[in-house]
Scaffold this motif. Structure first.
Motif, PDB file in Angstrom:
ATOM      1  N   THR A 334       0.876  -1.292  -0.225  1.00  0.00           N
ATOM      2  CA  THR A 334       0.062  -0.075  -0.094  1.00  0.00           C
ATOM      3  C   THR A 334       0.661   1.226   0.013  1.00  0.00           C
ATOM      4  OG1 THR A 334      -1.843  -1.269   1.373  1.00  0.00           O
ATOM      5  CG2 THR A 334      -1.811   1.356   1.083  1.00  0.00           C
ATOM      6  N   PRO A 335       0.804   2.274  -0.939  1.00  0.00           N
ATOM      7  CA  PRO A 335       1.597   3.196  -1.163  1.00  0.00           C
ATOM      8  C   PRO A 335       1.542   4.096   0.237  1.00  0.00           C
ATOM      9  CG  PRO A 335       0.399   2.947  -3.058  1.00  0.00           C
ATOM     10  CD  PRO A 335       0.074   2.015  -2.156  1.00  0.00           C
ATOM     11  N   VAL A 336       2.338   4.754   0.705  1.00  0.00           N
ATOM     12  CA  VAL A 336       2.308   5.776   1.977  1.00  0.00           C
ATOM     13  C   VAL A 336       1.352   6.870   1.897  1.00  0.00           C
ATOM     14  CG1 VAL A 336       4.405   5.249   3.046  1.00  0.00           C
ATOM     15  CG2 VAL A 336       4.438   7.162   1.226  1.00  0.00           C
ATOM     16  N   SER A 337       1.056   7.564   0.467  1.00  0.00           N
ATOM     17  CA  SER A 337       0.371   8.327   0.407  1.00  0.00           C
ATOM     18  C   SER A 337      -1.425   8.123   0.306  1.00  0.00           C
ATOM     19  CB  SER A 337       0.712   9.345  -0.834  1.00  0.00           C
ATOM     20  OG  SER A 337       0.663   8.591  -2.067  1.00  0.00           O
ATOM     21  N   LEU A 338      -1.392   6.648   0.282  1.00  0.00           N
ATOM     22  CA  LEU A 338      -2.903   6.317  -0.227  1.00  0.00           C
ATOM     23  C   LEU A 338      -3.952   6.501   0.876  1.00  0.00           C
ATOM     24  CD1 LEU A 338      -3.853   3.236  -2.047  1.00  0.00           C
ATOM     25  CD2 LEU A 338      -4.816   3.578   0.313  1.00  0.00           C
ATOM     26  N   VAL A 339      -4.934   7.295   0.369  1.00  0.00           N
ATOM     27  CA  VAL A 339      -6.029   7.521   1.430  1.00  0.00           C
ATOM     28  C   VAL A 339      -7.266   6.674   0.633  1.00  0.00           C
ATOM     29  CG1 VAL A 339      -7.752   9.146   2.271  1.00  0.00           C
ATOM     30  CG2 VAL A 339      -5.327   9.723   1.936  1.00  0.00           C
ATOM     31  N   ARG A 340      -7.870   5.856   1.652  1.00  0.00           N
ATOM     32  CA  ARG A 340      -8.982   5.150   1.376  1.00  0.00           C
ATOM     33  C   ARG A 340     -10.259   5.730   1.386  1.00  0.00           C
ATOM     34  NH1 ARG A 340      -9.769  -0.304   4.555  1.00  0.00           N
ATOM     35  NH2 ARG A 340     -10.863   1.203   5.920  1.00  0.00           N
ATOM     36  N   LEU A 341     -11.080   5.823   0.533  1.00  0.00           N
ATOM     37  CA  LEU A 341     -12.388   6.527   0.830  1.00  0.00           C
ATOM     38  C   LEU A 341     -13.487   5.436   0.907  1.00  0.00           C
ATOM     39  CD1 LEU A 341     -12.106   9.456  -1.650  1.00  0.00           C
ATOM     40  CD2 LEU A 341     -11.514   9.556   0.460  1.00  0.00           C
ATOM     41  N   SER A 342     -14.377   5.552   1.806  1.00  0.00           N
ATOM     42  CA  SER A 342     -15.290   4.688   1.870  1.00  0.00           C
ATOM     43  C   SER A 342     -16.851   5.651   1.698  1.00  0.00           C
ATOM     44  CB  SER A 342     -15.684   3.953   3.139  1.00  0.00           C
ATOM     45  OG  SER A 342     -16.985   3.208   3.243  1.00  0.00           O
ATOM     46  N   VAL A 343     -17.111   5.525   0.423  1.00  0.00           N
ATOM     47  CA  VAL A 343     -18.218   6.576   0.045  1.00  0.00           C
ATOM     48  C   VAL A 343     -19.602   6.398   0.563  1.00  0.00           C
ATOM     49  CG1 VAL A 343     -19.568   8.097  -1.746  1.00  0.00           C
ATOM     50  CG2 VAL A 343     -17.008   7.295  -2.107  1.00  0.00           C
ATOM     51  N   GLY A 344     -20.169   7.170   1.433  1.00  0.00           N
ATOM     52  CA  GLY A 344     -21.702   6.833   2.181  1.00  0.00           C
ATOM     53  C   GLY A 344     -22.569   7.399   1.352  1.00  0.00           C
ATOM     54  N   ILE A 345     -23.985   7.596   2.010  1.00  0.00           N
ATOM     55  CA  ILE A 345     -24.868   7.635   1.329  1.00  0.00           C
ATOM     56  C   ILE A 345     -25.488   9.236   1.416  1.00  0.00           C
ATOM     57  CG2 ILE A 345     -25.713   5.411   1.670  1.00  0.00           C
ATOM     58  CD1 ILE A 345     -27.772   6.729   4.059  1.00  0.00           C
ATOM     59  N   GLU A 346     -24.604  10.138   1.892  1.00  0.00           N
ATOM     60  CA  GLU A 346     -24.961  11.491   1.812  1.00  0.00           C
ATOM     61  C   GLU A 346     -25.062  12.128   0.738  1.00  0.00           C
ATOM     62  OE1 GLU A 346     -22.124  10.018   3.082  1.00  0.00           O
ATOM     63  OE2 GLU A 346     -21.553  10.654   5.097  1.00  0.00           O
ATOM     64  N   ASP A 347     -25.386  13.493   0.569  1.00  0.00           N
ATOM     65  CA  ASP A 347     -25.548  14.215  -0.693  1.00  0.00           C
ATOM     66  C   ASP A 347     -24.393  14.217  -1.425  1.00  0.00           C
ATOM     67  OD1 ASP A 347     -27.658  16.485  -1.940  1.00  0.00           O
ATOM     68  OD2 ASP A 347     -25.385  16.975  -2.054  1.00  0.00           O
ATOM     69  N   VAL A 348     -24.224  13.979  -2.744  1.00  0.00           N
ATOM     70  CA  VAL A 348     -22.743  14.189  -3.319  1.00  0.00           C
ATOM     71  C   VAL A 348     -22.168  15.455  -3.176  1.00  0.00           C
ATOM     72  CG1 VAL A 348     -23.708  14.320  -5.599  1.00  0.00           C
ATOM     73  CG2 VAL A 348     -21.609  12.927  -5.070  1.00  0.00           C
ATOM     74  N   GLU A 349     -22.935  16.393  -3.325  1.00  0.00           N
ATOM     75  CA  GLU A 349     -22.423  17.849  -3.438  1.00  0.00           C
ATOM     76  C   GLU A 349     -21.712  18.177  -2.117  1.00  0.00           C
ATOM     77  OE1 GLU A 349     -21.857  19.048  -5.965  1.00  0.00           O
ATOM     78  OE2 GLU A 349     -23.131  18.079  -7.296  1.00  0.00           O
ATOM     79  N   ASP A 350     -22.223  17.793  -0.925  1.00  0.00           N
ATOM     80  CA  ASP A 350     -21.747  18.050   0.342  1.00  0.00           C
ATOM     81  C   ASP A 350     -20.504  17.235   0.469  1.00  0.00           C
ATOM     82  OD1 ASP A 350     -23.750  19.758   1.227  1.00  0.00           O
ATOM     83  OD2 ASP A 350     -24.991  18.040   1.961  1.00  0.00           O
ATOM     84  N   LEU A 351     -20.503  16.076  -0.044  1.00  0.00           N
ATOM     85  CA  LEU A 351     -19.292  15.191  -0.029  1.00  0.00           C
ATOM     86  C   LEU A 351     -18.342  15.963  -0.876  1.00  0.00           C
ATOM     87  CD1 LEU A 351     -20.714  11.428  -0.126  1.00  0.00           C
ATOM     88  CD2 LEU A 351     -19.783  12.613   2.010  1.00  0.00           C
ATOM     89  N   TRP A 352     -18.544  16.339  -2.020  1.00  0.00           N
ATOM     90  CA  TRP A 352     -17.387  16.948  -2.906  1.00  0.00           C
ATOM     91  C   TRP A 352     -16.919  18.277  -2.207  1.00  0.00           C
ATOM     92  CZ3 TRP A 352     -13.740  15.835  -5.902  1.00  0.00           C
ATOM     93  CH2 TRP A 352     -13.176  16.865  -6.603  1.00  0.00           C
ATOM     94  N   ALA A 353     -17.834  19.036  -1.995  1.00  0.00           N
ATOM     95  CA  ALA A 353     -17.700  20.281  -1.386  1.00  0.00           C
ATOM     96  C   ALA A 353     -16.385  20.010  -0.251  1.00  0.00           C
ATOM     97  CB  ALA A 353     -18.598  21.066  -0.760  1.00  0.00           C
ATOM     98  N   ASP A 354     -16.780  19.165   0.785  1.00  0.00           N
ATOM     99  CA  ASP A 354     -15.868  18.847   2.058  1.00  0.00           C
ATOM    100  C   ASP A 354     -14.587  18.321   1.335  1.00  0.00           C
ATOM    101  OD1 ASP A 354     -15.523  18.785   4.741  1.00  0.00           O
ATOM    102  OD2 ASP A 354     -15.660  16.496   4.815  1.00  0.00           O
ATOM    103  N   LEU A 355     -14.559  17.389   0.647  1.00  0.00           N
ATOM    104  CA  LEU A 355     -13.302  16.841   0.015  1.00  0.00           C
ATOM    105  C   LEU A 355     -12.472  18.003  -0.730  1.00  0.00           C
ATOM    106  CD1 LEU A 355     -13.479  13.209  -1.902  1.00  0.00           C
ATOM    107  CD2 LEU A 355     -12.216  13.823   0.119  1.00  0.00           C
ATOM    108  N   ALA A 356     -13.140  18.832  -1.544  1.00  0.00           N
ATOM    109  CA  ALA A 356     -12.324  19.804  -2.230  1.00  0.00           C
ATOM    110  C   ALA A 356     -11.949  20.655  -1.447  1.00  0.00           C
ATOM    111  CB  ALA A 356     -13.325  20.403  -3.245  1.00  0.00           C
ATOM    112  N   GLN A 357     -12.441  21.163  -0.136  1.00  0.00           N
ATOM    113  CA  GLN A 357     -11.825  22.216   0.634  1.00  0.00           C
ATOM    114  C   GLN A 357     -10.679  21.586   1.384  1.00  0.00           C
ATOM    115  OE1 GLN A 357     -11.702  22.400   4.178  1.00  0.00           O
ATOM    116  NE2 GLN A 357     -13.067  20.680   4.659  1.00  0.00           N
ATOM    117  N   ALA A 358     -10.851  20.102   1.717  1.00  0.00           N
ATOM    118  CA  ALA A 358      -9.612  19.408   2.528  1.00  0.00           C
ATOM    119  C   ALA A 358      -8.456  19.275   1.624  1.00  0.00           C
ATOM    120  CB  ALA A 358     -10.243  18.210   3.146  1.00  0.00           C
ATOM    121  N   LEU A 359      -8.832  18.988   0.394  1.00  0.00           N
ATOM    122  CA  LEU A 359      -7.715  18.856  -0.680  1.00  0.00           C
ATOM    123  C   LEU A 359      -7.096  20.085  -0.754  1.00  0.00           C
ATOM    124  CD1 LEU A 359      -9.112  16.223  -3.265  1.00  0.00           C
ATOM    125  CD2 LEU A 359      -7.132  15.892  -2.182  1.00  0.00           C
ATOM    126  N   ALA A 360      -7.527  21.237  -0.706  1.00  0.00           N
ATOM    127  CA  ALA A 360      -7.182  22.495  -1.247  1.00  0.00           C
ATOM    128  C   ALA A 360      -6.210  22.741   0.156  1.00  0.00           C
ATOM    129  CB  ALA A 360      -8.081  23.537  -1.279  1.00  0.00           C
TER     130      ALA A 360
END
Ligand SMILES: *Cc1c(COP(=O)(O)O)cnc(C)c1O
Length: 362
Positions: A334-360
């Motif tokens: 497993t690469p040291v920089s690998l982040v595993r995402l278990s995608v849940g059932i929330e609203d996809v736009e909320d999930l994306w907005a949160d991931l995008a702000q955290a990635l930024a």
């Protein structure tokens, strides 16, 4: 202890709801009873609750119906793994993925060091390599898609080759769920689940299961894993089983929504400059990403989300993420920089907005 609703002609989404119910008697309960008794009145088939429990039976009927076989529940996914490994004679040969669920790799490693088993670790995406390793094997262990690289094995081809070499085949179907993949139909001998994940689905129980075909061969294997469970005692609690039964009733809805969210997020992550690589097999609700700026940036990503939960485990209604190599047991594949995402059932736009702000921020 069998229930009587014959649901075999119904579609999977209906079987999830209809299986494991008691016969319809006026005044009888609609939901499966939670039976906590440790013992039973003499004269019946089952005399003691380490050996059988009606709440287990109800759950086993639902899962068995979905996988197309006979299910046996266990105290955890790892207890189910242990039951399958008990089918291998002492000193026997197991072929297994070098990259798979870390607990499986670790228990195989430990047994090999103790001289109990010989283990041949392979790359399950390299079909020719796996087939070459089958010679003299007693068991071929498959996991597909794998945790956390999301590698996909050619289950029918590997099963045929393993059988030709005289080996049993086990397949950990935790990531796909029986709604997306039914390994017994490809000839696999034993399907293994961490019920903890999608099947129970709410991050509130630890449980496992094995499923074998309803054939003479499959029933003989089921009898061996059942005997293992009864004698080793790695049994699920009735309360946990009842929660898993309540959870599995909504599996079709949860999987449908989570898969749709995952496909959308995988697409958007592919275009994100902070993401070096997206690992997504094209189905399921698990997505792994290699963070371009390395392990520290991956840790910052995990610490910065507000909707996504930073925790291990997967398959719950809530989206979760984790840098896998933070766990000491995780294989170096497993690469040291690998982040595993278990995608849940929330609203996809909320999930994306949160991931995008955290990635930024990472
Ligand atoms: C979690 C997991 C297991 C182990 O299951 P537990 O319920 O935690 O014992 C086995 N296989 C896979 C693929 C898993 O994700």
């Amino acid at each position: 202890m069998t229930h009587h609703a014959d649901v075999s002609q119904l579609s999977p989404a209906t079987r999830i709801v209809a299986a494991g119910r008691e016969p319809r008697t006026p005044g009888g309960s609609v939901g499966a009873p939670l039976v906590l008794s440790s013992t039973y009145h003499a004269g019946g088939d089952v005399i003691y609750a380490r050996v059988g429990n009606p709440t287990w039976t109800a759950f086993e009927e639902v899962l068995g119906s979905l996988e197309g076989g006979l299910a046996t529940t266990f105290a955890s996914g790892m207890a189910a793994v242990d039951a399958v490994l008990s089918l291998v004679p002492v000193g026997g040969v197991v072929v297994a993925p070098a990259s798979a669920y870390n607990g499986v790799v670790a228990t195989l490693d430990q047994r090999a060091r103790a001289g109990e088993l010989e283990v041949r670790f392979v790359d399950v995406t390299d079909t020719a390599q796996v087939i070459a390793a089958c010679d003299g094997a007693h068991l071929v262990w498959l996991e597909s898609p794998t945790n956390p690289l999301l590698d996909v094995a050619d289950i029918p081809a590997l099963t045929a080759a393993a059988h030709a070499a005289g080996a049993l085949v086990a397949c950990d179907n935790t990531f796909a769920t029986p709604l997306l993949q039914r390994p017994l139909e490809d000839g696999v001998d034993v399907v293994v689940h961490s019920v903890t994940k999608y099947l129970a689905g709410h991050s509130d129980v630890i449980m496992g299961a094995c499923v074998t075909a309803d054939t003479e061969h499959g029933r003989a294997l089921a009898a061996r894993v059942l005997e293992h469970r009864s004698l080793r005692g790695a049994i699920p609690g009735p309360t946990e089983t009842w929660l898993a039964l309540r959870g599995i009733r909504t599996l079709a809805l949860r999987v449908e929504r989570a898969c749709r969210n995952a496909a959308e997020l995988a697409e958007r992550l592919r275009r994100h400059p902070a993401v070096e690589r997206v690992r997504y097999p094209g189905f399921g609700a698990m997505v792994s990403i290699d963070v371009a700026a390395g392990a520290d940036a991956a840790d910052r990503l995990c610490a910065a989300t507000r909707v996504w939960v930073h925790s291990t485990s997967l398959g719950g209604v809530e989206s979760q993420l984790e840098r896998r190599r933070r766990i000491a047991l995780e294989p170096e594949t497993t690469p040291v920089s690998l982040v595993r995402l278990s995608v849940g059932i929330e609203d996809v736009e909320d999930l994306w907005a949160d991931l995008a702000q955290a990635l930024a921020g990472a």
